[in-house]
Design a protein around this motif. Structure first.
Motif, PDB file in Angstrom:
ATOM      1  N   LEU A 162      21.899 -17.811  -5.816  1.00 44.41           N
ATOM      2  CA  LEU A 162      22.450 -18.685  -6.782  1.00 44.41           C
ATOM      3  C   LEU A 162      21.560 -18.712  -7.968  1.00 44.41           C
ATOM      4  CD1 LEU A 162      22.531 -22.083  -4.281  1.00 44.41           C
ATOM      5  CD2 LEU A 162      24.615 -20.570  -5.374  1.00 44.41           C
ATOM      6  N   ILE A 163      20.483 -18.486  -7.878  1.00 47.05           N
ATOM      7  CA  ILE A 163      19.697 -17.979  -9.186  1.00 47.05           C
ATOM      8  C   ILE A 163      20.194 -16.772  -9.812  1.00 47.05           C
ATOM      9  CG2 ILE A 163      17.362 -17.560  -9.942  1.00 47.05           C
ATOM     10  CD1 ILE A 163      16.009 -19.334  -7.728  1.00 47.05           C
ATOM     11  N   ASN A 164      20.204 -15.869  -9.168  1.00 51.16           N
ATOM     12  CA  ASN A 164      20.920 -14.511  -9.656  1.00 51.16           C
ATOM     13  C   ASN A 164      22.245 -14.936 -10.238  1.00 51.16           C
ATOM     14  OD1 ASN A 164      20.855 -11.631  -9.775  1.00 51.16           O
ATOM     15  ND2 ASN A 164      22.633 -11.787  -8.677  1.00 51.16           N
ATOM     16  N   ASN A 165      23.094 -15.527  -9.651  1.00 46.50           N
ATOM     17  CA  ASN A 165      24.621 -15.951 -10.413  1.00 46.50           C
ATOM     18  C   ASN A 165      24.472 -16.664 -11.534  1.00 46.50           C
ATOM     19  OD1 ASN A 165      25.483 -14.197  -7.971  1.00 46.50           O
ATOM     20  ND2 ASN A 165      25.772 -16.243  -6.871  1.00 46.50           N
ATOM     21  N   ILE A 166      23.367 -17.624 -11.468  1.00 47.22           N
ATOM     22  CA  ILE A 166      23.314 -18.438 -12.647  1.00 47.22           C
ATOM     23  C   ILE A 166      22.935 -17.718 -13.875  1.00 47.22           C
ATOM     24  CG2 ILE A 166      21.931 -20.283 -13.601  1.00 47.22           C
ATOM     25  CD1 ILE A 166      21.945 -21.752 -11.101  1.00 47.22           C
ATOM     26  N   LYS A 169      32.095 -11.822  -1.024  1.00 41.20           N
ATOM     27  CA  LYS A 169      30.833 -12.394  -1.052  1.00 41.20           C
ATOM     28  C   LYS A 169      29.840 -11.426  -1.293  1.00 41.20           C
ATOM     29  CE  LYS A 169      31.663 -15.411   3.123  1.00 41.20           C
ATOM     30  NZ  LYS A 169      31.122 -15.977   4.085  1.00 41.20           N
ATOM     31  N   SER A 170      30.071 -10.097  -1.295  1.00 44.91           N
ATOM     32  CA  SER A 170      29.029  -9.091  -1.838  1.00 44.91           C
ATOM     33  C   SER A 170      28.770  -8.960  -3.124  1.00 44.91           C
ATOM     34  CB  SER A 170      29.680  -7.508  -1.414  1.00 44.91           C
ATOM     35  OG  SER A 170      30.953  -7.349  -1.933  1.00 44.91           O
ATOM     36  N   SER A 171      29.543  -9.607  -4.042  1.00 47.85           N
ATOM     37  CA  SER A 171      29.546  -9.682  -5.261  1.00 47.85           C
ATOM     38  C   SER A 171      28.625 -10.797  -5.901  1.00 47.85           C
ATOM     39  CB  SER A 171      30.768  -9.972  -6.154  1.00 47.85           C
ATOM     40  OG  SER A 171      31.180 -11.027  -5.970  1.00 47.85           O
ATOM     41  N   LEU A 172      28.449 -11.745  -4.962  1.00 51.42           N
ATOM     42  CA  LEU A 172      27.346 -12.802  -5.133  1.00 51.42           C
ATOM     43  C   LEU A 172      25.781 -12.540  -4.723  1.00 51.42           C
ATOM     44  CD1 LEU A 172      29.425 -15.564  -4.002  1.00 51.42           C
ATOM     45  CD2 LEU A 172      29.231 -14.796  -6.256  1.00 51.42           C
ATOM     46  N   LEU A 173      25.570 -11.088  -4.027  1.00 55.54           N
ATOM     47  CA  LEU A 173      24.417 -10.724  -3.410  1.00 55.54           C
ATOM     48  C   LEU A 173      23.569  -9.727  -4.321  1.00 55.54           C
ATOM     49  CD1 LEU A 173      25.452  -9.960   0.213  1.00 55.54           C
ATOM     50  CD2 LEU A 173      24.358 -11.890  -0.684  1.00 55.54           C
ATOM     51  N   CYS A 174      22.355  -9.897  -4.281  1.00 56.14           N
ATOM     52  CA  CYS A 174      21.602  -9.098  -5.216  1.00 56.14           C
ATOM     53  C   CYS A 174      21.139  -7.769  -4.251  1.00 56.14           C
ATOM     54  CB  CYS A 174      20.097  -9.673  -5.312  1.00 56.14           C
ATOM     55  SG  CYS A 174      20.240 -11.369  -6.210  1.00 56.14           S
ATOM     56  N   ASN A 175      20.927  -6.806  -5.078  1.00 56.53           N
ATOM     57  CA  ASN A 175      20.659  -5.320  -4.443  1.00 56.53           C
ATOM     58  C   ASN A 175      19.594  -5.534  -3.339  1.00 56.53           C
ATOM     59  OD1 ASN A 175      22.682  -4.261  -5.786  1.00 56.53           O
ATOM     60  ND2 ASN A 175      21.303  -3.611  -7.445  1.00 56.53           N
ATOM     61  N   LYS A 207      14.656 -20.579   7.399  1.00 57.08           N
ATOM     62  CA  LYS A 207      14.050 -20.977   6.088  1.00 57.08           C
ATOM     63  C   LYS A 207      14.200 -19.476   5.234  1.00 57.08           C
ATOM     64  CE  LYS A 207      10.216 -24.054   7.329  1.00 57.08           C
ATOM     65  NZ  LYS A 207       8.810 -24.340   7.574  1.00 57.08           N
ATOM     66  N   PHE A 208      14.186 -18.238   5.897  1.00 56.36           N
ATOM     67  CA  PHE A 208      14.402 -17.191   5.331  1.00 56.36           C
ATOM     68  C   PHE A 208      15.889 -16.867   4.804  1.00 56.36           C
ATOM     69  CE2 PHE A 208      15.718 -12.801   5.790  1.00 56.36           C
ATOM     70  CZ  PHE A 208      15.045 -12.127   4.725  1.00 56.36           C
ATOM     71  N   LEU A 209      16.820 -17.678   5.590  1.00 55.37           N
ATOM     72  CA  LEU A 209      18.290 -17.291   5.007  1.00 55.37           C
ATOM     73  C   LEU A 209      18.567 -18.500   4.178  1.00 55.37           C
ATOM     74  CD1 LEU A 209      20.918 -16.208   5.597  1.00 55.37           C
ATOM     75  CD2 LEU A 209      21.429 -18.312   7.161  1.00 55.37           C
ATOM     76  N   VAL A 210      17.619 -19.528   3.850  1.00 56.25           N
ATOM     77  CA  VAL A 210      17.709 -20.519   2.744  1.00 56.25           C
ATOM     78  C   VAL A 210      17.351 -20.090   1.555  1.00 56.25           C
ATOM     79  CG1 VAL A 210      16.842 -22.835   1.918  1.00 56.25           C
ATOM     80  CG2 VAL A 210      17.670 -22.617   4.312  1.00 56.25           C
ATOM     81  N   LEU A 211      16.150 -19.139   1.580  1.00 49.88           N
ATOM     82  CA  LEU A 211      15.698 -18.372   0.370  1.00 49.88           C
ATOM     83  C   LEU A 211      16.718 -17.456  -0.126  1.00 49.88           C
ATOM     84  CD1 LEU A 211      11.969 -17.672   1.549  1.00 49.88           C
ATOM     85  CD2 LEU A 211      12.727 -19.318  -0.128  1.00 49.88           C
ATOM     86  N   ILE A 212      17.332 -16.674   0.781  1.00 48.90           N
ATOM     87  CA  ILE A 212      18.297 -15.699   0.495  1.00 48.90           C
ATOM     88  C   ILE A 212      19.400 -16.509  -0.288  1.00 48.90           C
ATOM     89  CG2 ILE A 212      20.091 -14.187   1.171  1.00 48.90           C
ATOM     90  CD1 ILE A 212      18.305 -13.412   3.586  1.00 48.90           C
TER      91      ILE A 212
END
Length: 205
Positions: free
Chosen positions: A65-69, A1-7, A55-60
């Motif tokens: 998703l945007i970053n991965n796209i 999962k860590s590869s899908l996250l932003c810094n 809501k905060f978790l949804v934003l994350i």
């Protein structure tokens, strides 16, 4: 999962947010069943905080998703550019080998990547062997040989894709009379598809 996250949102923070969310969800459910025990103000605060955290978790997740796209699009474009550039490069390379022999009346030449694993950002080496000389870098050639090699590269590109017009500003100035004549004849071959604006002081041109 860590590869899908932003810094900006490392895995530890995400897990912490999820743990807090689960905690307050449990508290919210408890409030429903034990509303008589919890004061109404505390119950409302727990529910509101749970909603905010949700809501905060949804934003994350959306940000991930945007970053991965974006990463996928960049990777796809890079692969397409590498493929298209590689195909054009090989055609120009083949044209250059032929054109060099025609302009020099023999010899051989080649172009190659300085780093084949990174063709979009690496340099390109030009190797030339005029008749009677050993294969060497273009930097070791004489001024006239460099000029004629550059002309060979120009015509190699024009063979791949003709241009509406081309400005040539004394590119044959360093050539001797024999090579000027070769250059002029070769230039005439392309005059049907490309209009040349030639600036020269050489009578042969």
């Amino acid at each position: 999962k860590s590869s899908l996250l932003c810094n900006s949102f490392p895995t530890k923070r995400l897990r912490l947010a999820q743990s807090l969310l689960n905690l307050f969800k449990a508290l919210s459910i408890a409030v429903i069943f034990f509303s008589a025990i919890f004061p109404p103000l505390l119950a409302n605060l727990v529910v509101k905080f749970s909603l905010i955290l949700s809501k905060f978790l949804v934003l994350i997740i959306k940000y991930k998703l945007i970053n991965n796209i974006g990463i996928y699009i960049i990777k796809d474009l890079t692969e397409r550019m590498e493929k298209q550039f590689g195909e054009c490069f090989e055609k120009i390379r083949s044209n250059f080998q032929t054109t060099f022999r025609e302009l020099f009346g023999g010899g051989k030449a080649d172009i190659c990547y300085t780093d084949p694993d990174n063709i979009l950002e690496c340099g390109i080496d030009i190797i030339a062997e005029p008749p009677g000389k050993k294969l060497q870098s273009i930097t070791l050639l004489s001024g006239g040989e460099k000029a004629l090699t550059a002309v060979a590269i120009l015509f190699s590109i024009l063979k791949l894709r003709s241009m509406p017009f081309c400005v040539l500003d004394e590119i044959e100035a360093a050539l001797d009379d024999a090579n000027v004549e070769r250059y002029a004849k070769y230039l005439h071959k392309f005059s049907g598809n490309t209009q040349f604006i030639v600036i020269t002081h050489r009578r042969g041109t």
